[in-house]
Design a protein around this motif. Sequence first.
Motif, short mmCIF file in Angstrom:
data_model
loop_
_atom_site.label_atom_id
_atom_site.label_comp_id
_atom_site.label_asym_id
_atom_site.label_seq_id
_atom_site.Cartn_x
_atom_site.Cartn_y
_atom_site.Cartn_z
N GLY A 8 10.09 23.48 -42.38
CA GLY A 8 10.09 25.07 -42.39
C GLY A 8 9.40 25.65 -41.06
O GLY A 8 9.39 26.76 -40.79
N SER A 21 7.63 24.38 -46.55
CA SER A 21 7.67 23.66 -47.73
C SER A 21 7.16 22.29 -47.69
O SER A 21 7.06 21.74 -46.32
CB SER A 21 9.42 23.62 -47.94
OG SER A 21 10.05 24.95 -48.22
N TYR A 80 4.94 25.37 -51.43
CA TYR A 80 5.04 26.22 -50.55
C TYR A 80 3.92 27.13 -49.74
O TYR A 80 2.87 27.27 -50.52
CB TYR A 80 6.30 27.27 -50.94
CG TYR A 80 7.57 26.64 -51.82
CD1 TYR A 80 7.54 26.65 -53.05
CD2 TYR A 80 8.47 26.20 -51.13
CE1 TYR A 80 8.51 26.04 -53.90
CE2 TYR A 80 9.56 25.54 -51.81
CZ TYR A 80 9.66 25.53 -53.01
OH TYR A 80 10.64 24.99 -53.57
#
Length: 122
Positions: A8, A21, A80
């Motif tokens: 990410g 992530s 996350y």
Amino acid sequence: QVQLVESGGGLVQAGGSLRLSCAASGRTFSGYAKAWFRQAPGKEREFVASISWSGANTYYADSVKGRFTISRDNAKNTVYLQMNSLKPEDTAVYFCAADLTRSTVDGDYDYWGQGTQVTVSS
């Protein structure tokens, strides 16, 4: 083999957002706290955020409080980091980590990912 794999990261303009992530494989990390750390060029690795196994308890570094949100989906074995209002000083390699004890100290964590680069342009 136990692995934590971050994804990410990327290049974003100041004021923008990214969502990192961290997917775990090789074990479920049941009962483990998770955390995000970051390391900028020429600087030591620093704590960003942590979350308890249940997700009920979170803790943030002052520098990211109100802008970043840590969350987890234990069914997906994933944690996350939602990063909003990004600043150039957020530029760093971001690492996820796991340990039975939630801590702000990187030396306390037994499992680490390889990191994902986040670059914020001004």
